[in-house]
Design a protein around this motif. Structure first.
Motif, short mmCIF file in Angstrom:
data_model
loop_
_atom_site.label_atom_id
_atom_site.label_comp_id
_atom_site.label_asym_id
_atom_site.label_seq_id
_atom_site.Cartn_x
_atom_site.Cartn_y
_atom_site.Cartn_z
N SER A 227 4.98 6.58 -5.35
CA SER A 227 3.89 6.50 -6.04
C SER A 227 3.18 5.08 -6.41
O SER A 227 2.15 4.95 -6.60
N ARG A 228 4.07 4.11 -6.31
CA ARG A 228 3.39 2.78 -6.33
C ARG A 228 2.82 2.26 -5.07
O ARG A 228 1.81 1.42 -5.08
N TYR A 229 3.51 2.65 -3.93
CA TYR A 229 3.05 2.30 -2.85
C TYR A 229 2.60 3.34 -1.72
O TYR A 229 3.76 3.19 -0.68
N PRO A 230 2.08 4.22 -1.84
CA PRO A 230 1.50 5.28 -1.01
C PRO A 230 1.44 4.92 0.25
O PRO A 230 1.33 5.78 1.23
N THR A 231 0.94 3.87 0.58
CA THR A 231 0.48 3.11 2.04
C THR A 231 1.13 1.84 2.38
O THR A 231 1.19 1.17 1.17
N ALA A 232 1.32 1.54 3.69
CA ALA A 232 1.69 0.07 4.00
C ALA A 232 0.44 -0.94 3.32
O ALA A 232 1.05 -1.89 2.93
N ARG A 233 -0.58 -0.27 3.47
CA ARG A 233 -1.76 -1.07 2.93
C ARG A 233 -1.64 -1.70 1.28
O ARG A 233 -1.51 -2.84 0.84
N ARG A 234 -1.25 -0.58 0.72
CA ARG A 234 -1.13 -0.72 -0.76
C ARG A 234 0.19 -1.72 -1.12
O ARG A 234 0.01 -2.65 -1.78
N LEU A 235 1.23 -1.54 -0.26
CA LEU A 235 2.29 -2.55 -0.46
C LEU A 235 1.89 -3.75 -0.08
O LEU A 235 2.17 -4.80 -0.65
N ARG A 236 1.29 -4.16 1.04
CA ARG A 236 0.70 -5.39 1.44
C ARG A 236 -0.10 -6.05 0.28
O ARG A 236 0.06 -7.19 0.07
N GLU A 237 -1.00 -5.02 -0.01
CA GLU A 237 -2.16 -5.63 -1.18
C GLU A 237 -1.24 -6.15 -2.55
O GLU A 237 -1.42 -7.07 -3.04
N HIS A 238 -0.24 -5.44 -2.73
CA HIS A 238 0.46 -5.66 -3.89
C HIS A 238 1.27 -7.08 -3.65
O HIS A 238 1.45 -7.98 -4.63
N LEU A 239 1.76 -7.22 -2.21
CA LEU A 239 2.64 -8.81 -2.03
C LEU A 239 1.51 -9.81 -2.13
O LEU A 239 1.72 -10.79 -2.40
N ASP A 240 0.18 -9.54 -1.82
CA ASP A 240 -0.65 -10.31 -1.81
C ASP A 240 -1.16 -10.86 -3.02
O ASP A 240 -1.50 -12.00 -3.59
N GLN A 241 -1.09 -10.10 -4.27
CA GLN A 241 -1.49 -10.35 -5.38
C GLN A 241 -0.62 -10.41 -6.73
O GLN A 241 -1.10 -10.99 -7.69
N PHE A 242 0.56 -9.88 -6.57
CA PHE A 242 1.37 -9.69 -7.88
C PHE A 242 1.68 -10.98 -8.65
O PHE A 242 1.82 -12.05 -7.79
#
Ligand SMILES: Nc1ncnc2c1ncn2[C@@H]1O[C@H](COP(=O)(O)OP(=O)(O)O)[C@@H](O)[C@H]1O
Ligand SMILES: [Mg+2]
Length: 249
Positions: A227-242
């Motif tokens: 639910s937080r990271y439905p795709t690898a892209r969303r996970l990578r974006e999270h890592l770029d910005q959190f």
């Protein structure tokens, strides 16, 4: 359809240094082994080039299905720098039985299992684990953008080499779970998060991790991860910005 010839069972090849495979490659050393076969570092006789040769156990490779799947998958992902580069396939005879060998680039580096085992406390420093994790997220995003998946992402299938402050990462051993789908891509995302957990010491150290790390690992709850990271892209974006909120960051 079942093959009519009986498949010989081979549990180990245990090839000695100097043994010649298919007339073209000389065995240097064993790199590793697993469920499907054994991988050796070899030298091409004609050129002296280093290569990796994966010898498939015949009982894991009925009608050459496993090697053909692996070769095709590697070939279709040749534009993804994180994926091992395929060269070609060879056949050779082992104790009279035909064995198929997949020749690929030789990847320098160590599998994550070894890195974890040789680290104090059997866990990687947080910075290293996050750097490797980030590279893997970028790599998975590219694989998924090609409408493909890895299928067996774990600490035995990732090779890591340190270079300056960087970590070069390569994926080996893609697995056939069937036709590419969103579910298979999500399976990769969950496996990747699990790998971060393993690199950071697993259960033993989980409670002591910072909130930012727990927010990624989600206590390994698959539905929460997705639910937080439905795709690898969303996970990578999270890592770029959190944002780091913990003290000391
Ligand atoms: N191209 C390669 N270069 C260097 N080492 C490799 C390469 N391919 C595989 N290995 C090593 O061999 C091990 C087994 O290979 P893998 O393809 O994962 O086989 P299995 O399907 O039997 O698990 C890996 O864990 C890795 O250590
Ligand atoms: Mg493997």
């Amino acid at each position: 359809m079942q093959s009519t010839t009986k498949t010989p069972r081979i549990r180990s090849f245990s090839l000695a240094r100097g043994r010649v495979i298919g007339g073209k490659y000389v065995v240097e050393s064993l790199l590793g082994g697993g469920w499907e076969g054994e991988v050796y570092r070899v030298t091409e006789r004609r050129t002296g080039a280093s290569r990796a040769a994966k010898l498939f156990f015949p009982q894991r490779n009925n009608d050459d299905k496993a090697v053909t799947f692996y070769a095709r998958k590697l070939e279709s992902l040749r534009a993804c720098p994180i994926v091992l580069k395929y060269h070609h396939s060879e056949s050779f005879r082992f104790r009279g039985a035909p064995v198929t060998v997949l020749i690929s680039e030789f990847v320098e580096g160590r599998i994550i299992d070894d890195l974890i085992d040789s680290s104090p406390g059997k866990r990687l420093p947080e910075y290293e684990a996050l750097a490797i994790f980030y590279n893997l997220a970028v790599g998975l995003e590219q694989i998924h953008a090609e409408r493909e998946y890895h299928g067996d992402l774990h600490s035995g299938n990732v090779l890591v080499k340190r270079r300056g402050v960087h970590f070069d990462v390569k994926l080996v051993d893609l697995f056939d779970l069937g036709k590419p789908s969103r579910a298979h891509a999500q399976y990769d995302v969950v496996a990747l998060v699990r790998l971060l957990y393993d690199m950071l010491g697993g259960q033993r150290w989980y409670a002591a991790q910072r909130d930012e790390i727990k927010k990624i690992i989600c206590g390994l709850r698959q539905s929460l991860i997705l639910s937080r990271y439905p795709t690898a892209r969303r996970l990578r974006e999270h890592l770029d910005q959190f944002e780091w909120r913990s003290s000391g960051a």
